[in-house]
Design a protein around this motif. Structure first.
Motif, PDB file in Angstrom:
ATOM      1  N   ASP A 173       0.864  -1.180   0.000  1.00  0.00           N
ATOM      2  CA  ASP A 173       0.000   0.000   0.000  1.00  0.00           C
ATOM      3  C   ASP A 173       0.902   1.231   0.000  1.00  0.00           C
ATOM      4  O   ASP A 173       1.291   1.741   1.050  1.00  0.00           O
ATOM      5  CB  ASP A 173      -0.908  -0.017   1.227  1.00  0.00           C
ATOM      6  CG  ASP A 173      -1.879   1.149   1.273  1.00  0.00           C
ATOM      7  OD1 ASP A 173      -1.728   2.110   0.477  1.00  0.00           O
ATOM      8  OD2 ASP A 173      -2.790   1.113   2.118  1.00  0.00           O
ATOM      9  N   ARG A 174       1.241   1.693  -1.200  1.00  0.00           N
ATOM     10  CA  ARG A 174       2.237   2.756  -1.342  1.00  0.00           C
ATOM     11  C   ARG A 174       1.821   4.043  -0.648  1.00  0.00           C
ATOM     12  O   ARG A 174       2.620   4.676   0.035  1.00  0.00           O
ATOM     13  CB  ARG A 174       2.540   2.994  -2.824  1.00  0.00           C
ATOM     14  CG  ARG A 174       3.710   3.915  -3.036  1.00  0.00           C
ATOM     15  CD  ARG A 174       4.281   3.886  -4.437  1.00  0.00           C
ATOM     16  NE  ARG A 174       3.357   3.628  -5.496  1.00  0.00           N
ATOM     17  CZ  ARG A 174       3.133   4.440  -6.524  1.00  0.00           C
ATOM     18  NH1 ARG A 174       3.781   5.585  -6.620  1.00  0.00           N
ATOM     19  NH2 ARG A 174       2.287   4.110  -7.466  1.00  0.00           N
ATOM     20  N   SER A 175       0.571   4.466  -0.810  1.00  0.00           N
ATOM     21  CA  SER A 175       0.172   5.747  -0.208  1.00  0.00           C
ATOM     22  C   SER A 175       0.259   5.703   1.313  1.00  0.00           C
ATOM     23  O   SER A 175       0.709   6.661   1.940  1.00  0.00           O
ATOM     24  CB  SER A 175      -1.226   6.170  -0.671  1.00  0.00           C
ATOM     25  OG  SER A 175      -2.188   5.226  -0.277  1.00  0.00           O
ATOM     26  N   SER A 176      -0.116   4.587   1.923  1.00  0.00           N
ATOM     27  CA  SER A 176       0.014   4.468   3.383  1.00  0.00           C
ATOM     28  C   SER A 176       1.475   4.448   3.804  1.00  0.00           C
ATOM     29  O   SER A 176       1.849   5.064   4.807  1.00  0.00           O
ATOM     30  CB  SER A 176      -0.675   3.194   3.884  1.00  0.00           C
ATOM     31  OG  SER A 176      -2.063   3.286   3.709  1.00  0.00           O
ATOM     32  N   ALA A 177       2.304   3.750   3.033  1.00  0.00           N
ATOM     33  CA  ALA A 177       3.732   3.690   3.352  1.00  0.00           C
ATOM     34  C   ALA A 177       4.358   5.071   3.248  1.00  0.00           C
ATOM     35  O   ALA A 177       5.168   5.462   4.099  1.00  0.00           O
ATOM     36  CB  ALA A 177       4.434   2.704   2.421  1.00  0.00           C
ATOM     37  N   VAL A 178       3.980   5.833   2.227  1.00  0.00           N
ATOM     38  CA  VAL A 178       4.509   7.192   2.068  1.00  0.00           C
ATOM     39  C   VAL A 178       4.159   8.036   3.286  1.00  0.00           C
ATOM     40  O   VAL A 178       5.019   8.723   3.850  1.00  0.00           O
ATOM     41  CB  VAL A 178       3.972   7.847   0.766  1.00  0.00           C
ATOM     42  CG1 VAL A 178       4.229   9.354   0.769  1.00  0.00           C
ATOM     43  CG2 VAL A 178       4.614   7.199  -0.452  1.00  0.00           C
ATOM     44  N   GLU A 179       2.919   7.994   3.726  1.00  0.00           N
ATOM     45  CA  GLU A 179       2.497   8.799   4.880  1.00  0.00           C
ATOM     46  C   GLU A 179       3.237   8.388   6.150  1.00  0.00           C
ATOM     47  O   GLU A 179       3.684   9.228   6.920  1.00  0.00           O
ATOM     48  CB  GLU A 179       0.981   8.725   5.071  1.00  0.00           C
ATOM     49  CG  GLU A 179       0.217   9.443   3.987  1.00  0.00           C
ATOM     50  CD  GLU A 179       0.684  10.881   3.759  1.00  0.00           C
ATOM     51  OE1 GLU A 179       0.838  11.642   4.736  1.00  0.00           O
ATOM     52  OE2 GLU A 179       0.925  11.243   2.591  1.00  0.00           O
ATOM     53  N   ARG A 180       3.376   7.075   6.369  1.00  0.00           N
ATOM     54  CA  ARG A 180       4.086   6.585   7.560  1.00  0.00           C
ATOM     55  C   ARG A 180       5.541   7.043   7.539  1.00  0.00           C
ATOM     56  O   ARG A 180       6.086   7.490   8.551  1.00  0.00           O
ATOM     57  CB  ARG A 180       4.004   5.053   7.632  1.00  0.00           C
ATOM     58  CG  ARG A 180       4.671   4.469   8.873  1.00  0.00           C
ATOM     59  CD  ARG A 180       4.466   2.976   8.980  1.00  0.00           C
ATOM     60  NE  ARG A 180       5.057   2.229   7.892  1.00  0.00           N
ATOM     61  CZ  ARG A 180       6.322   1.826   7.857  1.00  0.00           C
ATOM     62  NH1 ARG A 180       7.153   2.123   8.832  1.00  0.00           N
ATOM     63  NH2 ARG A 180       6.773   1.124   6.833  1.00  0.00           N
ATOM     64  N   LEU A 181       6.177   6.975   6.370  1.00  0.00           N
ATOM     65  CA  LEU A 181       7.585   7.361   6.264  1.00  0.00           C
ATOM     66  C   LEU A 181       7.765   8.869   6.401  1.00  0.00           C
ATOM     67  O   LEU A 181       8.765   9.324   6.952  1.00  0.00           O
ATOM     68  CB  LEU A 181       8.176   6.844   4.961  1.00  0.00           C
ATOM     69  CG  LEU A 181       8.270   5.316   4.907  1.00  0.00           C
ATOM     70  CD1 LEU A 181       8.612   4.853   3.512  1.00  0.00           C
ATOM     71  CD2 LEU A 181       9.275   4.809   5.924  1.00  0.00           C
ATOM     72  N   LYS A 182       6.817   9.641   5.917  1.00  0.00           N
ATOM     73  CA  LYS A 182       6.894  11.092   6.111  1.00  0.00           C
ATOM     74  C   LYS A 182       6.835  11.417   7.604  1.00  0.00           C
ATOM     75  O   LYS A 182       7.563  12.297   8.080  1.00  0.00           O
ATOM     76  CB  LYS A 182       5.779  11.786   5.333  1.00  0.00           C
ATOM     77  CG  LYS A 182       6.077  11.828   3.833  1.00  0.00           C
ATOM     78  CD  LYS A 182       4.924  12.240   2.955  1.00  0.00           C
ATOM     79  CE  LYS A 182       4.257  13.518   3.313  1.00  0.00           C
ATOM     80  NZ  LYS A 182       3.184  13.889   2.351  1.00  0.00           N
ATOM     81  N   GLN A 183       6.013  10.698   8.343  1.00  0.00           N
ATOM     82  CA  GLN A 183       5.946  10.890   9.793  1.00  0.00           C
ATOM     83  C   GLN A 183       7.271  10.516  10.463  1.00  0.00           C
ATOM     84  O   GLN A 183       7.621  11.071  11.501  1.00  0.00           O
ATOM     85  CB  GLN A 183       4.802  10.059  10.405  1.00  0.00           C
ATOM     86  CG  GLN A 183       3.433  10.530  10.000  1.00  0.00           C
ATOM     87  CD  GLN A 183       3.139  11.927  10.496  1.00  0.00           C
ATOM     88  OE1 GLN A 183       3.430  12.271  11.631  1.00  0.00           O
ATOM     89  NE2 GLN A 183       2.572  12.758   9.631  1.00  0.00           N
TER      90      GLN A 183
END
Length: 130
Positions: free
Chosen positions: A86-96
């Motif tokens: 789930d790329r969009s969720s991974a992007v958000e988690r990594l931005k955090q």
């Protein structure tokens, strides 16, 4: 002929970057410090948080994060492509966790870790085949 022994990142804060990548890669963790290693670091005036070389181990090659003064942050010659479901969720988690998005393309997202090293999040092969 040969095999990858470890992947090495030159960085400013090895402990911080090691934690970031251990959190990103499934099955990876920062190598534990035993009493002998903690004593060795203490004799040098260091702790695991200030260790100039921090190792991350997992199912593939070990990853070494080493402090190097004067490195260039505008480009790195090696990067990871990390497959995610789930790329969009991974992007958000990594931005955090301190990453930044560089650009988003149809099947992958280019990002930078907290010290500016580029990596890509790629869609899982099953999703790309659909």
């Amino acid at each position: 002929m040969g095999k990858i022994n470890e992947i090495v990142f030159d960085c400013d804060k090895p402990a911080r970057l090691a934690q970031f990548w251990a959190g990103l890669l499934d099955g990876y963790a920062v190598r534990d410090y035993d009493e002998a290693e903690i004593a060795r670091l203490a004799a040098l005036g260091l702790t695991p948080d200030t260790d100039p070389t921090v190792m991350v181990d997992g199912p593939g090659p070990s990853i070494c994060f080493q402090n190097v003064d004067g490195r260039r942050y505008d480009n790195n010659r090696v990067h990871f492509d990390v497959e995610v479901s789930d790329r969009s969720s991974a992007v958000e988690r990594l931005k955090q966790a301190g990453a930044e998005t560089v650009r988003v393309l149809p099947t992958y997202t280019v990002m930078r870790d907290p010290e500016g090293n580029q990596f890509c999040l790629v869609d899982a092969r099953e999703a790309m085949a659909a």
